[in-house]
Design an enzyme around this catalytic site. Structure first.
Site, mmCIF file in Angstrom:
data_model
loop_
_atom_site.group_PDB
_atom_site.id
_atom_site.type_symbol
_atom_site.label_atom_id
_atom_site.label_comp_id
_atom_site.label_asym_id
_atom_site.label_seq_id
_atom_site.Cartn_x
_atom_site.Cartn_y
_atom_site.Cartn_z
ATOM 1 N N ASP A 94 0.766 -1.302 0.032
ATOM 2 C CA ASP A 94 0.023 -0.327 0.047
ATOM 3 C C ASP A 94 1.023 1.150 -0.263
ATOM 4 O O ASP A 94 0.597 2.243 -0.963
ATOM 5 C CB ASP A 94 -0.902 0.044 1.247
ATOM 6 N N HIS B 108 -4.686 -3.727 5.718
ATOM 7 C CA HIS B 108 -4.547 -4.035 4.319
ATOM 8 C C HIS B 108 -5.804 -4.432 3.619
ATOM 9 O O HIS B 108 -6.187 -5.652 3.534
ATOM 10 C CB HIS B 108 -3.430 -5.024 4.252
#
Length: 325
Positions: free
Chosen positions: A161, A189
């Protein structure tokens, strides 16, 4: 030459695992002077064991100078034995029409067993990184089984990310991605992950000032980071593999390099408003190889607080599901 370190990898022949192994063996993860022993773990099914044998044949054929031995096994107790790093890549994927709660419950059984085994047989200095999704909660589950090892040995990967956020900012600003600094990702996540653009800089200047487009930062940018995996599946037909393996290399390399500042998911202990017992992505500074301290000094505006509350809520809900087991 240094003594070899033992690196256990679960799901070794999956898409991410296959993309990862050759980079570990080449020195990309631990550096050009660190020999490694790969301890590769696969499911005890014929197709997986056959694929593992072929992968080991390829690793042999690469003649990597740093690769000193390979252990291939379907017995996790053998695979985790004396491991200095345990990279938990394998997990049960979400199937058609499968509810997220069912996925959480199925993976909980896997990570309960792995957490117990790692605690029992891994090296005293072991570091554990969870990649298999839902990574944050799977990490929490594995860590909960440890009696010998402290919880801070267990981290989950949110570096993919962070890398996605860094690249999106660079493209928008028309600069090289190396010009982007201090972009950290907070929370789960999942599509709720929050890339804290207010803390980032572009060529030393505040990112918000350089881009000067709050609507883009709070909308398309935020959404692109969280939904990038789904977008890749829609275009490519399969989930992210090479980029996930690359992020794991980055995660471990940063965690092995004192002074590095980066995003990892750890037991929050209540920082940034997270529930104290969930594993949440936060910024950390590596203090010594495999050890870190959470960076707590960043302030959050109302938009950031709203997004952090949403990702925290999701983590709490995931924990509630597995607590029902």
């Amino acid at each position: 030459m240094k003594a070899p370190i033992r690196v256990a990898v679960t799901g070794a022949t999956g898409h991410i695992g296959y993309s990862l192994l050759f980079r570990i063996a080449s020195g990309a993860m631990f550096g050009p002077e660190q020999p490694v022993i790969l301890q590769l773990i696969e499911a005890p099914i014929e197709k997986a064991i056959k694929a593992l044998k072929g992968t080991v044949m390829e690793l042999d054929d690469c003649a990597f100078p740093l690769l000193k031995d390979i252990v291939k096994t379907s017995d996790a107790a053998v695979g985790f034995k004396n491991a200095n790093w345990c990279l938990l890549v394998g997990a049960k994927p979400r199937g058609p029409d499968m509810e997220r709660a069912d996925l959480l419950k199925d993976n909980a059984k896997i990570f309960i067993a792995q957490g117990k085994l790692i605690d029992a047989v891994a090296a005293d200095d072991v570091s554990v990184v969870v990649v298999g999704n839902p990574a944050n909660t799977n990490c929490m589950i594995a860590a909960s089984q440890a009696k010998r090892l402290p919880y801070d040995r267990f981290t989950a990967m949110v570096r993919l990310d962070q890398n996605r956020a860094q690249t999106q900012l660079a493209k928008k600003a028309g600069v090289d991605f190396t010009a982007i600094e201090n972009i950290f990702t907070y929370g789960n996540h999942s599509p709720t992950i929050f890339p804290a653009f207010a803390h980032a800089t572009i060529a030393g200047k505040p990112a918000e000032q350089v881009i000067n487009n709050d609507a883009w930062l709070q909308g398309p940018f935020y959404e692109a980071v969280g939904k990038r995996g789904a977008d890749i599946i829609a275009v490519r037909g399969t989930s992210s593999a090479a980029s996930a393996a690359n992020a794991l290399v980055d995660h471990v390399r940063s965690l092995a390099t004192p002074g590095s500042m980066h995003s990892i998911a750890v037991k929050s202990n209540g920082v940034y408003g997270f529930d104290k017992d969930v594993w949440a992505g936060v910024p950390v500074r590596t203090t010594s190889p495999g050890r870190y301290e959470v960076i707590t000094g960043y302030s959050m505006d109302d938009f950031a607080k709203f997004k952090l509350a949403a990702t925290n809520k999701e983590l709490i809900e995931e924990r509630a599901v597995v607590n029902m087991l």
